[in-house]
Design a protein around this motif. Structure first.
Motif, PDB file in Angstrom:
ATOM      1  N   LEU A 134       0.862  -1.183   0.000  1.00  0.00           N
ATOM      2  CA  LEU A 134       0.000   0.000   0.000  1.00  0.00           C
ATOM      3  C   LEU A 134       0.897   1.230   0.000  1.00  0.00           C
ATOM      4  O   LEU A 134       1.625   1.474   0.968  1.00  0.00           O
ATOM      5  N   VAL A 135       0.862   1.993  -1.090  1.00  0.00           N
ATOM      6  CA  VAL A 135       1.705   3.192  -1.208  1.00  0.00           C
ATOM      7  C   VAL A 135       0.823   4.378  -1.591  1.00  0.00           C
ATOM      8  O   VAL A 135       0.355   4.479  -2.719  1.00  0.00           O
ATOM      9  N   SER A 136       0.593   5.246  -0.614  1.00  0.00           N
ATOM     10  CA  SER A 136      -0.237   6.421  -0.851  1.00  0.00           C
ATOM     11  C   SER A 136       0.490   7.653  -0.348  1.00  0.00           C
ATOM     12  O   SER A 136       1.649   7.588   0.058  1.00  0.00           O
ATOM     13  N   GLY A 137      -0.202   8.782  -0.327  1.00  0.00           N
ATOM     14  CA  GLY A 137       0.425  10.020   0.101  1.00  0.00           C
ATOM     15  C   GLY A 137       0.953   9.973   1.514  1.00  0.00           C
ATOM     16  O   GLY A 137       2.024  10.500   1.803  1.00  0.00           O
ATOM     17  N   LEU A 276      -0.826  -4.409  -5.477  1.00  0.00           N
ATOM     18  CA  LEU A 276      -0.343  -3.033  -5.392  1.00  0.00           C
ATOM     19  C   LEU A 276      -1.535  -2.086  -5.367  1.00  0.00           C
ATOM     20  O   LEU A 276      -2.365  -2.094  -6.279  1.00  0.00           O
ATOM     21  N   VAL A 277      -1.632  -1.252  -4.304  1.00  0.00           N
ATOM     22  CA  VAL A 277      -2.751  -0.319  -4.173  1.00  0.00           C
ATOM     23  C   VAL A 277      -2.247   1.020  -3.644  1.00  0.00           C
ATOM     24  O   VAL A 277      -1.121   1.136  -3.158  1.00  0.00           O
ATOM     25  N   GLY A 278      -3.109   2.045  -3.712  1.00  0.00           N
ATOM     26  CA  GLY A 278      -2.763   3.376  -3.226  1.00  0.00           C
ATOM     27  C   GLY A 278      -2.428   4.323  -4.360  1.00  0.00           C
ATOM     28  O   GLY A 278      -2.223   3.910  -5.501  1.00  0.00           O
ATOM     29  N   GLY A 279      -2.362   5.616  -4.038  1.00  0.00           N
ATOM     30  CA  GLY A 279      -2.128   6.624  -5.065  1.00  0.00           C
ATOM     31  C   GLY A 279      -0.849   6.425  -5.843  1.00  0.00           C
ATOM     32  O   GLY A 279      -0.806   6.596  -7.074  1.00  0.00           O
ATOM     33  N   VAL A 280       0.247   6.042  -5.161  1.00  0.00           N
ATOM     34  CA  VAL A 280       1.531   5.843  -5.840  1.00  0.00           C
ATOM     35  C   VAL A 280       1.500   4.597  -6.711  1.00  0.00           C
ATOM     36  O   VAL A 280       2.339   4.420  -7.588  1.00  0.00           O
ATOM     37  N   ALA A 281       0.502   3.727  -6.513  1.00  0.00           N
ATOM     38  CA  ALA A 281       0.361   2.534  -7.345  1.00  0.00           C
ATOM     39  C   ALA A 281       0.066   2.888  -8.796  1.00  0.00           C
ATOM     40  O   ALA A 281       0.174   2.041  -9.685  1.00  0.00           O
ATOM     41  N   ARG A 285       6.498   3.542 -13.640  1.00  0.00           N
ATOM     42  CA  ARG A 285       7.776   2.865 -13.414  1.00  0.00           C
ATOM     43  C   ARG A 285       7.646   1.812 -12.309  1.00  0.00           C
ATOM     44  O   ARG A 285       8.219   0.726 -12.413  1.00  0.00           O
ATOM     45  N   LEU A 286       6.901   2.121 -11.270  1.00  0.00           N
ATOM     46  CA  LEU A 286       6.701   1.157 -10.192  1.00  0.00           C
ATOM     47  C   LEU A 286       5.997  -0.085 -10.709  1.00  0.00           C
ATOM     48  O   LEU A 286       6.390  -1.220 -10.400  1.00  0.00           O
ATOM     49  N   ARG A 287       4.957   0.095 -11.488  1.00  0.00           N
ATOM     50  CA  ARG A 287       4.229  -1.056 -12.041  1.00  0.00           C
ATOM     51  C   ARG A 287       5.131  -1.882 -12.949  1.00  0.00           C
ATOM     52  O   ARG A 287       5.107  -3.118 -12.928  1.00  0.00           O
ATOM     53  N   GLN A 288       5.940  -1.192 -13.757  1.00  0.00           N
ATOM     54  CA  GLN A 288       6.829  -1.897 -14.678  1.00  0.00           C
ATOM     55  C   GLN A 288       7.868  -2.714 -13.920  1.00  0.00           C
ATOM     56  O   GLN A 288       8.100  -3.883 -14.230  1.00  0.00           O
ATOM     57  N   ARG A 289       8.496  -2.103 -12.904  1.00  0.00           N
ATOM     58  CA  ARG A 289       9.524  -2.811 -12.141  1.00  0.00           C
ATOM     59  C   ARG A 289       8.926  -3.990 -11.375  1.00  0.00           C
ATOM     60  O   ARG A 289       9.554  -5.046 -11.254  1.00  0.00           O
ATOM     61  N   LEU A 290       7.712  -3.815 -10.850  1.00  0.00           N
ATOM     62  CA  LEU A 290       7.069  -4.902 -10.128  1.00  0.00           C
ATOM     63  C   LEU A 290       6.742  -6.055 -11.074  1.00  0.00           C
ATOM     64  O   LEU A 290       6.968  -7.233 -10.735  1.00  0.00           O
TER      65      LEU A 290
END
Length: 355
Positions: A134-137, A276-281, A285-290
């Motif tokens: 969970l990656v958000s603000g 993967l959830v939250g605003g930073v999701a 680049r994060l989605r690609q690396r994951l």
């Protein structure tokens, strides 16, 4: 198949949605980003006022789009924690008033539980249990989910959340607010390998480092020093500040740290699925690396749909549906609280209001 009207007003986005059996019948969000960008961050009093202005029209809009009447609803829900107190109160008072007026059960929902449930608005999940990043603000956490309402936090950020680091570095680079989309746009044409930046780690009292916890304050400081150095070189006749390369290098380090520690935790826990959830999701680049890392490790992964990564009411409705199906509801006297650990979310459904 419960049908829920849900409201979300925990921070700077007003939202309403009608959901039936994890299917969105109508959803609407009124963003306040442009106003708060003038101040470089969220102004709580301004956020509360805008919720008061926006929420009635949003509710009317989603009810009309869903084609339902209040009599067709099974329950009404609103975010009760955590968040800005004034902002939370707008949604909570509105939701409880509607529930009392129309004789419907009310459910106060934990905001982070809403984010955890946002993935159910996309493709069906593989069989659990699974690990959620969970990656958000304001939150960066790893949470093991063994079933509806059964959560165990395995890691968190010890200082800045990833979203906060994006905001602060974006401000440092003069890219504006919010930082996530601004840095992603600036980094699109940059070289992510040009500047080696530190992957902050959390020390253990007995020596060594925590295998999963995050720390982004050192990374933020490293970017500050790098920018000051590059600006000094520019002032001495050197090349202009390579903004795109700095942004790309920062973005990649954050993504790599999140992916490396989350996949390590999943393997150690014997879990085969990452969520993967939250605003930073929403970060590409994060989605690609994951995705790349999960392919190598033969792990399955899912992410919340892009439309439901940032704060929205549809995810709150799904969380409410799960609690409602388990026979839960909240006291009509339930208030709000700015801080409540996810593990304490069950107190929202006690017969006597917990706060």
């Amino acid at each position: 198949m419960p049908t829920v009207l849900a409201l979300e007003t925990s921070c700077d986005e007003s939202a309403a949605a009608v959901v039936r059996d994890q299917r969105v019948l109508a959803s609407a969000v009124a963003s306040q980003i442009e106003e708060h960008a003038l101040w470089g961050g969220v102004v709580p009093e301004l956020a509360s006022r805008r919720h008061v202005e926006a929420l009635p029209a949003l509710i009317e809009q989603v009810m009309a789009q869903s084609g339902l009447r209040y009599a067709d609803l099974d329950a009404i829900a609103a975010t009760a924690a955590p968040g800005l107190v004034g902002a939370l109160l707008v949604g909570s008072v509105t939701g409880r008033s509607l529930a009392r007026l129309h004789g419907k059960p009310f459910l106060g929902v934990h905001h982070l539980e809403g984010h955890l449930c946002s993935v159910h608005l996309g493709e069906p999940l593989p069989e659990g249990p699974f690990l959620v990043l969970l990656v958000s603000g304001g939150h960066t956490e790893m949470i093991r989910v063994d079933g509806p309402g059964r959560y165990q936090r395995l890691a968190c950020s010890r200082d800045d959340a990833a979203g906060e680091a994006f905001d602060k570095v974006a401000r440092l680079l003069g890219l504006g607010y919010p930082g996530g989309p601004a840095i992603q746009a600036a980094a699109a044409q940059g070289d992510p390998d040009r500047f080696p930046l530190p992957k902050g780690r959390v020390s253990l009292s007995e020596g060594g480092f925590h295998p999963y916890d995050f720390s982004f304050s050192g990374l933020k400081t490293a970017v500050l020093r790098l920018v000051n150095q590059l600006k000094a070189e520019e002032a001495s006749g050197g090349d202009p500040l390579p903004l795109a390369d700095v942004a790309a290098s920062f973005e990649q380090v954050v993504a790599d740290v999140l992916v490396e520690r989350t996949t390590r935790c999943a393997l150690d826990q014997g879990l085969k699925t990452l969520v993967l959830v939250g605003g930073v999701a929403a970060n590409r680049r994060l989605r690609q690396r994951l995705e790349e890392r999960c392919q190598v490790l033969k792990l399955q992964w899912r992410a919340a749909p892009l439309a439901y990564c940032t704060d929205n009411a549809a995810m709150i409705a799904v969380a409410a549906e799960q609690r409602f199906c388990a026979g839960r509801s909240s006291s009509i006297r339930l208030a709000v609280t700015p801080r409540l650990p996810l593990e304490q979310a069950p107190v929202l459904y006690e017969p006597q209001a917990a706060f």
